[in-house]
Design a protein around this motif. Sequence first.
Motif, PDB file in Angstrom:
ATOM      1  N   VAL A 147       0.681  -1.380  -0.104  1.00 41.07           N
ATOM      2  CA  VAL A 147       0.071   0.134   0.103  1.00 41.07           C
ATOM      3  C   VAL A 147       0.912   1.382  -0.051  1.00 41.07           C
ATOM      4  CG1 VAL A 147      -1.655   1.256   1.385  1.00 41.07           C
ATOM      5  CG2 VAL A 147      -1.885  -1.291   1.157  1.00 41.07           C
ATOM      6  N   PHE A 148       2.003   1.376   0.924  1.00 36.52           N
ATOM      7  CA  PHE A 148       2.933   2.542   0.804  1.00 36.52           C
ATOM      8  C   PHE A 148       3.471   2.596  -0.620  1.00 36.52           C
ATOM      9  CE2 PHE A 148       3.118   1.434   5.459  1.00 36.52           C
ATOM     10  CZ  PHE A 148       2.420   2.655   6.017  1.00 36.52           C
ATOM     11  N   MET A 149       3.751   1.506  -1.318  1.00 37.39           N
ATOM     12  CA  MET A 149       4.504   1.716  -2.477  1.00 37.39           C
ATOM     13  C   MET A 149       3.458   2.163  -3.450  1.00 37.39           C
ATOM     14  SD  MET A 149       6.459  -1.960  -2.571  1.00 37.39           S
ATOM     15  CE  MET A 149       6.936  -2.947  -0.873  1.00 37.39           C
ATOM     16  N   LEU A 150       2.477   1.633  -3.560  1.00 33.91           N
ATOM     17  CA  LEU A 150       1.369   1.713  -4.381  1.00 33.91           C
ATOM     18  C   LEU A 150       0.975   3.502  -4.422  1.00 33.91           C
ATOM     19  CD1 LEU A 150      -0.925  -1.216  -4.402  1.00 33.91           C
ATOM     20  CD2 LEU A 150       0.293  -0.393  -6.422  1.00 33.91           C
ATOM     21  N   SER A 151       0.905   3.691  -3.120  1.00 36.88           N
ATOM     22  CA  SER A 151       0.504   5.208  -2.948  1.00 36.88           C
ATOM     23  C   SER A 151       1.561   6.251  -3.267  1.00 36.88           C
ATOM     24  CB  SER A 151       0.389   5.395  -1.274  1.00 36.88           C
ATOM     25  OG  SER A 151      -0.731   4.696  -0.694  1.00 36.88           O
ATOM     26  N   ALA A 152       2.867   5.722  -3.267  1.00 38.06           N
ATOM     27  CA  ALA A 152       3.969   6.204  -3.779  1.00 38.06           C
ATOM     28  C   ALA A 152       3.963   6.621  -5.039  1.00 38.06           C
ATOM     29  CB  ALA A 152       5.403   5.665  -3.442  1.00 38.06           C
ATOM     30  N   PHE A 153       3.212   5.710  -5.909  1.00 39.92           N
ATOM     31  CA  PHE A 153       2.880   5.945  -7.201  1.00 39.92           C
ATOM     32  C   PHE A 153       1.541   6.480  -7.591  1.00 39.92           C
ATOM     33  CE2 PHE A 153       5.628   1.970  -7.815  1.00 39.92           C
ATOM     34  CZ  PHE A 153       6.882   2.526  -8.570  1.00 39.92           C
ATOM     35  N   GLY A 154       1.052   6.996  -6.401  1.00 37.62           N
ATOM     36  CA  GLY A 154      -0.263   7.625  -6.800  1.00 37.62           C
ATOM     37  C   GLY A 154      -1.174   6.561  -7.226  1.00 37.62           C
ATOM     38  N   GLU A 155      -1.261   5.233  -6.963  1.00 33.21           N
ATOM     39  CA  GLU A 155      -2.239   4.413  -7.249  1.00 33.21           C
ATOM     40  C   GLU A 155      -3.190   4.151  -6.035  1.00 33.21           C
ATOM     41  OE1 GLU A 155      -2.546   3.019 -10.082  1.00 33.21           O
ATOM     42  OE2 GLU A 155      -0.754   3.119 -11.253  1.00 33.21           O
ATOM     43  N   GLU A 156      -3.785   5.128  -5.596  1.00 33.29           N
ATOM     44  CA  GLU A 156      -4.686   5.020  -4.440  1.00 33.29           C
ATOM     45  C   GLU A 156      -5.757   3.696  -4.528  1.00 33.29           C
ATOM     46  OE1 GLU A 156      -4.132   8.062  -5.755  1.00 33.29           O
ATOM     47  OE2 GLU A 156      -2.710   8.871  -4.147  1.00 33.29           O
ATOM     48  N   LYS A 157      -6.430   3.805  -5.678  1.00 32.39           N
ATOM     49  CA  LYS A 157      -7.546   2.754  -6.083  1.00 32.39           C
ATOM     50  C   LYS A 157      -6.986   1.403  -5.690  1.00 32.39           C
ATOM     51  CE  LYS A 157     -10.917   1.490  -9.623  1.00 32.39           C
ATOM     52  NZ  LYS A 157     -11.503   1.747 -10.836  1.00 32.39           N
ATOM     53  N   MET A 158      -6.093   1.156  -6.452  1.00 34.52           N
ATOM     54  CA  MET A 158      -5.328  -0.100  -6.348  1.00 34.52           C
ATOM     55  C   MET A 158      -4.713  -0.590  -4.804  1.00 34.52           C
ATOM     56  SD  MET A 158      -2.313  -1.832  -8.981  1.00 34.52           S
ATOM     57  CE  MET A 158      -3.320  -1.199 -10.117  1.00 34.52           C
ATOM     58  N   ALA A 159      -4.494   0.440  -3.866  1.00 33.58           N
ATOM     59  CA  ALA A 159      -4.253   0.278  -2.700  1.00 33.58           C
ATOM     60  C   ALA A 159      -5.331  -0.054  -1.889  1.00 33.58           C
ATOM     61  CB  ALA A 159      -3.575   1.595  -1.940  1.00 33.58           C
ATOM     62  N   LYS A 160      -6.459   0.570  -2.136  1.00 31.00           N
ATOM     63  CA  LYS A 160      -7.593   0.592  -1.525  1.00 31.00           C
ATOM     64  C   LYS A 160      -8.336  -0.881  -1.743  1.00 31.00           C
ATOM     65  CE  LYS A 160      -9.316   5.140  -2.212  1.00 31.00           C
ATOM     66  NZ  LYS A 160     -10.305   6.118  -2.894  1.00 31.00           N
ATOM     67  N   GLU A 161      -8.095  -1.477  -2.896  1.00 31.09           N
ATOM     68  CA  GLU A 161      -8.403  -2.888  -3.001  1.00 31.09           C
ATOM     69  C   GLU A 161      -7.488  -3.760  -2.482  1.00 31.09           C
ATOM     70  OE1 GLU A 161     -11.230  -3.807  -4.660  1.00 31.09           O
ATOM     71  OE2 GLU A 161     -11.372  -1.622  -4.530  1.00 31.09           O
ATOM     72  N   HIS A 162      -6.187  -3.390  -2.065  1.00 26.85           N
ATOM     73  CA  HIS A 162      -5.415  -4.474  -1.428  1.00 26.85           C
ATOM     74  C   HIS A 162      -5.759  -4.648   0.097  1.00 26.85           C
ATOM     75  CE1 HIS A 162      -2.616  -4.287  -4.670  1.00 26.85           C
ATOM     76  NE2 HIS A 162      -1.655  -5.292  -4.033  1.00 26.85           N
ATOM     77  N   ASP A 208      -3.806  10.519   0.814  1.00 24.80           N
ATOM     78  CA  ASP A 208      -3.318  10.856  -0.615  1.00 24.80           C
ATOM     79  C   ASP A 208      -4.684  11.139  -1.333  1.00 24.80           C
ATOM     80  OD1 ASP A 208      -0.750  10.820  -0.126  1.00 24.80           O
ATOM     81  OD2 ASP A 208      -0.536   8.818  -0.641  1.00 24.80           O
ATOM     82  N   SER A 209      -5.828  10.483  -1.209  1.00 19.56           N
ATOM     83  CA  SER A 209      -6.794  10.473  -1.715  1.00 19.56           C
ATOM     84  C   SER A 209      -8.094  11.425  -1.348  1.00 19.56           C
ATOM     85  CB  SER A 209      -7.583   8.930  -1.962  1.00 19.56           C
ATOM     86  OG  SER A 209      -7.942   8.290  -0.768  1.00 19.56           O
ATOM     87  N   LYS A 210      -8.038  11.586  -0.064  1.00 17.28           N
ATOM     88  CA  LYS A 210      -9.309  12.318   0.593  1.00 17.28           C
ATOM     89  C   LYS A 210     -10.664  11.696   0.620  1.00 17.28           C
ATOM     90  CE  LYS A 210      -6.675  15.624   2.039  1.00 17.28           C
ATOM     91  NZ  LYS A 210      -5.317  15.022   1.641  1.00 17.28           N
ATOM     92  N   ASP A 211     -10.471  10.255   0.419  1.00 18.36           N
ATOM     93  CA  ASP A 211     -11.628   9.379   0.080  1.00 18.36           C
ATOM     94  C   ASP A 211     -12.490   9.344   1.312  1.00 18.36           C
ATOM     95  OD1 ASP A 211     -13.908   7.755  -0.440  1.00 18.36           O
ATOM     96  OD2 ASP A 211     -12.715   6.552  -2.032  1.00 18.36           O
ATOM     97  N   GLU A 212     -13.432   9.879   1.716  1.00 15.98           N
ATOM     98  CA  GLU A 212     -14.101   9.927   3.060  1.00 15.98           C
ATOM     99  C   GLU A 212     -14.992   8.695   3.099  1.00 15.98           C
ATOM    100  OE1 GLU A 212     -16.273  13.447   3.941  1.00 15.98           O
ATOM    101  OE2 GLU A 212     -14.547  14.791   3.945  1.00 15.98           O
ATOM    102  N   ALA A 213     -15.379   8.224   1.778  1.00 14.36           N
ATOM    103  CA  ALA A 213     -16.053   6.918   1.921  1.00 14.36           C
ATOM    104  C   ALA A 213     -15.390   5.926   2.167  1.00 14.36           C
ATOM    105  CB  ALA A 213     -16.824   6.772   0.392  1.00 14.36           C
ATOM    106  N   PHE A 214     -14.124   5.664   1.536  1.00 19.63           N
ATOM    107  CA  PHE A 214     -13.271   4.703   2.153  1.00 19.63           C
ATOM    108  C   PHE A 214     -12.840   4.780   3.557  1.00 19.63           C
ATOM    109  CE2 PHE A 214      -8.738   3.279   2.425  1.00 19.63           C
ATOM    110  CZ  PHE A 214      -9.071   1.753   2.000  1.00 19.63           C
ATOM    111  N   LEU A 215     -12.621   6.081   4.134  1.00 20.91           N
ATOM    112  CA  LEU A 215     -12.389   6.091   5.296  1.00 20.91           C
ATOM    113  C   LEU A 215     -13.809   5.438   6.555  1.00 20.91           C
ATOM    114  CD1 LEU A 215     -10.810   7.018   7.817  1.00 20.91           C
ATOM    115  CD2 LEU A 215     -11.661   9.353   7.586  1.00 20.91           C
ATOM    116  N   THR A 216     -14.759   6.019   5.882  1.00 24.85           N
ATOM    117  CA  THR A 216     -16.073   5.514   6.814  1.00 24.85           C
ATOM    118  C   THR A 216     -16.159   4.068   6.432  1.00 24.85           C
ATOM    119  OG1 THR A 216     -17.095   7.537   6.186  1.00 24.85           O
ATOM    120  CG2 THR A 216     -18.476   5.607   6.808  1.00 24.85           C
TER     121      THR A 216
END
Length: 428
Positions: free
Chosen positions: A51-66, A132-140
């Motif tokens: 997840v840290f690596m994917l976030s470093a690449f800006g791949e937040e969507k894929m990080a969430k799936e992990h 990185d994503s500011k995705d409140e739905a994911f946080l919830t």
Amino acid sequence: MLSDEELKTGVREVLYKNMISERKAGFNYHFTKPSPGTYPFQYFWDTCFHVFMLSAFGEEKMAKEHLRSLFAMQRPDGFVGHMNYWKRLWPARVTDLLQLRPRDVLRLYKPHMSALVQPPIVAQAVLRVYRDSKDEAFLTEMLPKLKKFYRWLAENRDFEGEGLLSIISPFESGMDWKASYDPLLRFDRGKAGPLLFWKVLQVDAHNFLKGYNLRRIYESNKFIVKDAALNTIYAQNLEAMADLCRLAGDEDGPGFMDQARQTEQSILRHMYDERDAVFYDLYGHQFKKLRVRTGTIFFPVVLKSVPEEVCRQVLERHLLQKDGFHVPYPVPSLAIDEPAFNPDGSLYIWRGPTWVVFNWFMQGYLLEKGYRQEAQELLLSVKRLITQSGFREYYNPFTGEGHGAEEFTWSGLVVDMINRQQEGEDGT
């Protein structure tokens, strides 16, 4: 030496080559294998590193799936195992088989989890994705799962109520065959061999025969260890939980912060040895110190409650002056003057070679405290290792030769190190 862009390209290729996404038995899973042949399952803290690596690449969507995949089989009580068996269901080793609850052995034909835990770094991983994503739905979505998980840890692994988690198997620290456990295992031969294998196997067999009943395991006191690295990560992630609660407007934030401070104070009180300027692992009901200098003796310096003077003593004596840790490619997983030290490739890992994760963990703290040159040296060491030997599981700290699994993802943490170093130099 490879350029930053060449390193990033290489990391991306390894991540995508090792990634798998499928549906099985009603589960959607998406994860990255640490190494296709050697480590084909979804592992807990490995997933967080990815997840840290994917976030470093800006791949937040894929990080969430992990992260969703990691928690897909979470038990109602909050437990999440250190291994998710998805596509390949049968464990690779006899030790893996013994890390299942007896009733789960009967479920090998469908997805299941191990009965063990790993360093609980997942709150920081979720926090990274949210920032990185500011995705409140994911946080919830994730916060209730995280709250149940960390409460399970507190209720089931903090046996004494001191804020320190105990592990019941050497494999739970994530650092298999760690030399600091040798005294407890009554292994006094230094260099590891088949005898150590059987002693560790006996620990997992003992837990299996007790049905992974944690109270019975604790009372037997066969292998009850408070690992310095795992508990440091636990304290950090309790604080990350407080941040996540605050961001979500959840009222449980102060409670998690209180837990974090209790854990930090207990680490300082019980693990720190002023004479040796070392944070030791502990064992047994009486919190006895395991006096072996592994690469985790530095870890607690990152905690906010640890006094600056203590941090300075530990760093200057061991990391900066490199007492016992002076090698061309730091940080070795064991001090070079310890009897168990072995820098070469072996079944018995974490007993001398350099692992990228140590450099990644300490670099962040060094940057935060203004040790920019020292942080840069840890990053340069990792760059040289990958340039010379590729993405390997671990490396000889003297020669840089790569050992263990190939196409191993952990070395990809170099991308996060590169980004952090740049941010530190930019003052951001």
